[in-house]
Design an enzyme around this catalytic site. Structure first.
Site, PDB file in Angstrom:
ATOM      1  N   CYS A   1       2.377  -5.705  -0.547  1.00 29.45           N
ATOM      2  CA  CYS A   1       1.124  -5.656  -0.055  1.00 29.45           C
ATOM      3  C   CYS A   1       1.114  -6.452   1.182  1.00 29.45           C
ATOM      4  CB  CYS A   1       0.216  -6.215  -1.017  1.00 29.45           C
ATOM      5  SG  CYS A   1       0.096  -5.107  -2.507  1.00 29.45           S
TER       6      CYS A   1
ATOM      7  N   THR B   1      -6.900  -3.052  -5.866  1.00 33.00           N
ATOM      8  CA  THR B   1      -7.361  -4.129  -4.888  1.00 33.00           C
ATOM      9  C   THR B   1      -9.127  -4.049  -4.968  1.00 33.00           C
ATOM     10  OG1 THR B   1      -5.564  -4.546  -3.446  1.00 33.00           O
ATOM     11  CG2 THR B   1      -7.662  -4.898  -2.291  1.00 33.00           C
TER      12      THR B   1
ATOM     13  N   HIS C   1      -0.260   4.398  -8.549  1.00 35.82           N
ATOM     14  CA  HIS C   1       1.076   4.471  -7.886  1.00 35.82           C
ATOM     15  C   HIS C   1       2.162   3.416  -8.569  1.00 35.82           C
ATOM     16  CE1 HIS C   1       1.129   0.780  -5.152  1.00 35.82           C
ATOM     17  NE2 HIS C   1      -0.209   0.972  -5.285  1.00 35.82           N
TER      18      HIS C   1
ATOM     19  N   GLN D   1       0.601  -4.644 -13.123  1.00 34.65           N
ATOM     20  CA  GLN D   1       1.869  -4.397 -13.422  1.00 34.65           C
ATOM     21  C   GLN D   1       2.007  -4.113 -15.003  1.00 34.65           C
ATOM     22  OE1 GLN D   1       4.395  -4.134 -11.379  1.00 34.65           O
ATOM     23  NE2 GLN D   1       3.228  -4.963  -9.428  1.00 34.65           N
TER      24      GLN D   1
ATOM     25  N   ASN E   1       3.278  -9.777 -10.104  1.00 30.02           N
ATOM     26  CA  ASN E   1       3.766  -8.798  -9.408  1.00 30.02           C
ATOM     27  C   ASN E   1       5.067  -9.271  -8.604  1.00 30.02           C
ATOM     28  OD1 ASN E   1       1.861 -10.272  -7.633  1.00 30.02           O
ATOM     29  ND2 ASN E   1       2.413  -8.775  -6.100  1.00 30.02           N
TER      30      ASN E   1
END
Length: 378
Positions: A328, A72, A202, A180, A152
């Site tokens: 998210c 982000t 992550h 991704q 995503n």
């Protein structure tokens, strides 16, 4: 109760080797990389080695990699630089992008009068390349195209070669959210000419709270955060040394095992898909998530032939962790903006769930999930 984790597009389990690297760094490499004494130099050396190794995997130079707190921030850094540093006055994107892009575009439109144009997508979420060319050919404004490489939510894979070719033809900049992609597909940025990409550790079995932005050489970078001169002035804040080293290790492991992990996950996805169809032939797959060529092997977005607002909750009670959309937005009562864009009202009324897989997913876990779905659908 056996728990099953099928929400790997949201986040992944950290590899044990990554944890070991981070633990060692926390214990022995605690200097501030900006300090000039031996402890600081040791930390700085580790960070720069990580930068070089990450850059090598992408076939770029280390100076083109900027460490961030995740995807982000990296998206925001790139979009802000496009406007405030590279004189972009128009951004072309789509309405099925991650909110890190969409909300930033909204901000730039409302606060700085940046023109935002949206390329059309079809009922599968595929970008209309011809309309993209129309948008590019009908304006002389300095333009940035921002389209994600892999969606995503529905897993669609962008035709990057066509988009990058059009951007080159019309002298536009090209930014792609590759969160991704990194760690799941090989990416050579000399062969795929993208000007800006992003990564989040992550998503490929690294730690949370760390990622990077790639800025193609030749673009200066204005910081969004002020107060120091870290990251060559591009991002103020003491580097998260332990997380950066963990990300480097996670990326190394992912690259080393790409083919093996891909084959394993592809087999599981195809098996799960076939079991779902046996369960109910009216089950559909949103976007290109049911495919392996136009869609990523890690995501299967399933639309069930029922409306069951409690399905996610029921699966969670049964120990199965999945998602109804982007994690998210967890805590939000809003539906998926991606599915709302591509599905009809009738299709949207049916329950859709995103199942996403990793190298740690097992056939036994898929079988458990199918058995729970049998009970929910009957």
């Amino acid at each position: 109760m056996k728990t099953v984790y099928l929400d790997n597009a949201a986040t992944t389990k950290i590899d044990d080797e990554v944890i070991e690297v981070m633990y060692s760094s926390m214990k022995d490499n605690y200097g501030n990389p900006s300090s000039t004494h031996q402890f600081g130099r040791k930390a700085k050396s580790a960070v720069e080695t990580a930068r070089k190794n990450i850059a090598k995997h992408l076939n770029v130079s280390a100076s083109e990699i900027i460490f961030t707190a995740g995807g982000t921030e990296a998206d925001n850094l790139i979009l802000h630089n496009a406007v405030f540093n590279l004189n972009v006055t128009r951004i072309i994107t789509s309405k099925i992008e991650h909110h890190a892009v969409l909300h930033t575009c909204d901000y730039l439109r409302d606060s700085h009068n940046i023109q935002i144009d949206y390329v059309n997508v079809d009922e599968f979420g595929e970008i209309d390349i011809h309309y993209l060319e129309t948008l590019l050919s009908t304006s002389n404004k300095k333009t940035l195209v921002s389209l994600m490489y892999i969606n995503n939510e529905i897993g669609n894979i962008l035709d990057v070669e066509s988009v990058s070719g059009l951007c080159k033809k019309y002298n536009a900049l090209f930014h792609s959210d590759t969160v991704q992609v990194i760690g799941h597909y090989p990416l050579d940025l000399q062969k795929s000419p993208i000007d800006f990409i992003v990564a989040s550790a992550h998503k490929f079995h690294g730690p949370k709270g760390v990622g990077f932005a790639y800025f193609k050489k030749g673009f200066g970078i204005l910081p969004m955060l002020h107060g120091g001169d870290q990251e060559k002035g591009a991002r103020s804040s003491t580097e998260n040394v332990h997380a950066i080293l963990g990300m480097e290790k996670a990326f190394e492991i992912a690259i080393s095992n790409l083919k093996k992990d891909k084959n394993h996950i592809e087999e599981l996805k195809q098996y799960f898909k076939s079991e779902l169809i046996k369960l109910n032939r009216n089950i559909q797959f949103n976007g290109f998530s049911g495919e392996l060529h136009k869609g990523t092997y890690t995501i299967l977005n399933v639309r069930f032939p029922v409306q069951n607002d409690m399905m996610l909750f029921s699966l969670d009670l049964a120990g199965i962790s999945v998602s109804g959309g982007s994690a998210c937005q967890s805590g939000s009562n809003k539906g998926s903006h991606v599915l709302s864009e591509i599905l009809s009202d009738k299709e949207s009324n049916n329950t859709s769930i995103r199942f996403s897989f990793s190298k740690y997913t097992t056939k036994r876990e898929v079988d458990i999930t199918v058995s729970k779905l049998v009970a929910l659908l009957n």
